[in-house]
Design an enzyme around this catalytic site. Structure first.
Site, PDB file in Angstrom:
ATOM      1  CE1 TYR A 142      -3.874   2.469   0.770  1.00  0.00           C
ATOM      2  CE2 TYR A 142      -2.304   3.214   2.492  1.00  0.00           C
ATOM      3  CZ  TYR A 142      -3.216   3.367   1.653  1.00  0.00           C
ATOM      4  OH  TYR A 142      -4.273   4.595   1.725  1.00  0.00           O
ATOM      5  CG  ASP A 237       5.938   3.992   0.311  1.00  0.00           C
ATOM      6  OD1 ASP A 237       6.296   4.306   1.362  1.00  0.00           O
ATOM      7  OD2 ASP A 237       4.622   3.782  -0.046  1.00  0.00           O
ATOM      8  CE  LYS A 265       2.212   5.414   7.848  1.00  0.00           C
ATOM      9  NZ  LYS A 265       1.006   5.665   8.357  1.00  0.00           N
TER      10      LYS A 265
END
Ligand code: HOZ
Length: 427
Positions: A142, A237, A265
């Site tokens: 994802y 990623d 994050k």
């Protein structure tokens, strides 16, 4: 005093599904979400005043623990100087320098406001740089909700069973090719089928949005070689793994340099930040230095930069990652023993302080093996744990996160709750 049920009923009249992001709605575990009043250290407290030991950590950012005084002070000090300028300022340079010094392949970075934005921009850059349109991603990985990535994605897309989202033009989705994680042949086959058309390969170097699964020996290096052979860029990623699995991310841990990296994050210290970076030769194609356009009013926001700088200063202190490793091992060893005691079949995967337990007898190393999990059993387990004051992600297909604020007492209380929950599951 209000409660989560009352708030959720109202929220549903105002926001789709009552939430601002799907997984937190608890839909896949057949429950209603908790509304959180506050969070401190390794705990969160709901609006009814019940406190839980938290292993969601806002889905990864809260590696220092919630409401860390050092981060709060940094945000407060920055806020006194103004909350947004839409103009360059010194804290952007400080965070950029810290990221570049830590992440081996990052020679230049651009700050944005979310991981999704970082990925969207990195993909545009890869296409602009190579002059090619196709992208290879991996089933179950994802990368946020940018159009090109909503193809066979993990996280909420998988949790809610929406393998391909309506609203993504089929012409665009047709440029996203999906390979099998840990299977280099599946990648090579796509390269051969679309000769000179593939702009990049993007992956989570440790998958964290389908539960956790780990790159097999040689997988990341093999991707590096395939990308070099076929003239495509390799994008890691590291929105989850960046500053999580080591201070320099998964690329440092595994010693494989990508061409571009996306971050998010943790580098925002709990405030909204994304970032993408890579080789100067590639990054200099971004506007205003180059022709690939990308912009944002809140990019490099001073509060977010201040929080990120404070978080990274904490993380570069000696012993931080060793402590995270030790505590995470204590927890997963405890879960393993409890599972053996009660005859519950689970597969645990862990890299440093990110981990997950799949309710399956199989080894989990890709999308198909993750899907062998018994999601009904997971939902029962989730409810039993919540009842015992332990807050884990409300989906089999998300990761758990340890923070610096977790202590052995809370970890042991968690293991006890796991033991009781397993006993109730089989009883
Ligand atoms: N999709 C993210 C987790 N992998 C965030 C979920 C949420 O915030 O609800």
């Amino acid at each position: 005093m209000t409660d989560s049920k009352t708030l959720f009923a109202k929220a549903k009249t105002l926001m789709p599904g009552g939430v601002n992001s799907p997984v937190r709605a608890f839909k896949s575990v057949g429950m209603e979400p908790l509304f959180i009043k506050s969070a401190k250290g390794d705990t969160i407290t709901d609006v009814s005043g019940k406190t839980y030991i938290d292993y969601v950590g806002s889905w990864g950012p809260m590696i220092t623990g919630h409401a860390d005084e050092r981060i709060l002070n940094a945000i407060y000090e920055a806020a006194k100087d103004g909350t947004s300028f839409g103009a360059p300022h010194e804290r952007e340079i400080e965070l950029a320098e810290m990221v570049i010094n830590a992440v081996p392949s990052a020679e230049m970075v651009r700050m944005v406001s979310s991981g999704t934005e970082a990925v969207m921009s990195a993909l545009r850059l890869a296409r602009g740089f190579t002059g090619r349109d196709d992208i290879i991603k991996f089933e179950g990985c994802y990368h946020g909700h940018t159009d090109s990535m909503l193809v066979k994605a993990g996280s909420g897309v998988e949790t809610l069973g929406l393998p391909d989202s309506p609203g993504v033009p089929s012409e665009l989705a047709g440029h996203t090719l999906t390979a099998t994680y840990n299977d280099l042949e599946s990648v090579e086959a796509l390269f051969n089928a679309r000769k000179n058309k593939v702009a990049c390969v993007i992956l989570e170097p440790v998958a964290g949005n389908m539960g956790v699964f780990v790159p097999a020996d040689g997988f990341l290096r093999g991707l590096r070689q395939l990308c070099d052979k076929h003239g495509a860029l390799l994008i890691f990623d590291e929105v989850i793994t960046g500053f999580r699995v080591s201070y320099g991310g998964a690329q440092k841990l595994y010693g494989v340099p990508p061409d571009l990296t996306t971050l998010g994050k943790i580098i925002g210290g709990g405030l909204p930040v994304g970032c993408y970076g890579g080789k100067k030769e590639i990054m200099s194609k971004i506007a205003p230095e180059g022709p690939v356009y990308q912009a944002g009013t809140l990019s490099g926001n001073p509060l977010a930069m201040a929080a990120g700088i404070a978080a990274l200063k904490i993380l570069r202190e000696p012993g931080v990652y060793e402590s995270l490793e030790e505590k995470s091992k204590r927890l997963t060893d405890g879960i393993k023993s409890a599972a053996e005691r009660h005859g519950v079949k689970i597969c645990q995967n862990r890299v440093g302080s990110m981990f997950s337990a799949f309710f399956t007898e199989s080894k989990v190393y890709d999308y198909a093996s993750a899907k062998t999990s018994d999601v009904k059993k997971f939902a029962k387990f989730f409810a039993l744990m919540l009842d015992r004051g332990i807050y884990i992600a409300p989906s089999q297909f998300e990761a758990g996160f340890m923070s610096l604020a977790h202590n052995n007492k809370d970890i042991d209380a968690t293991i006890k709750a796991v033991d009781e929950s397993f006993s109730a599951l089989v009883g």
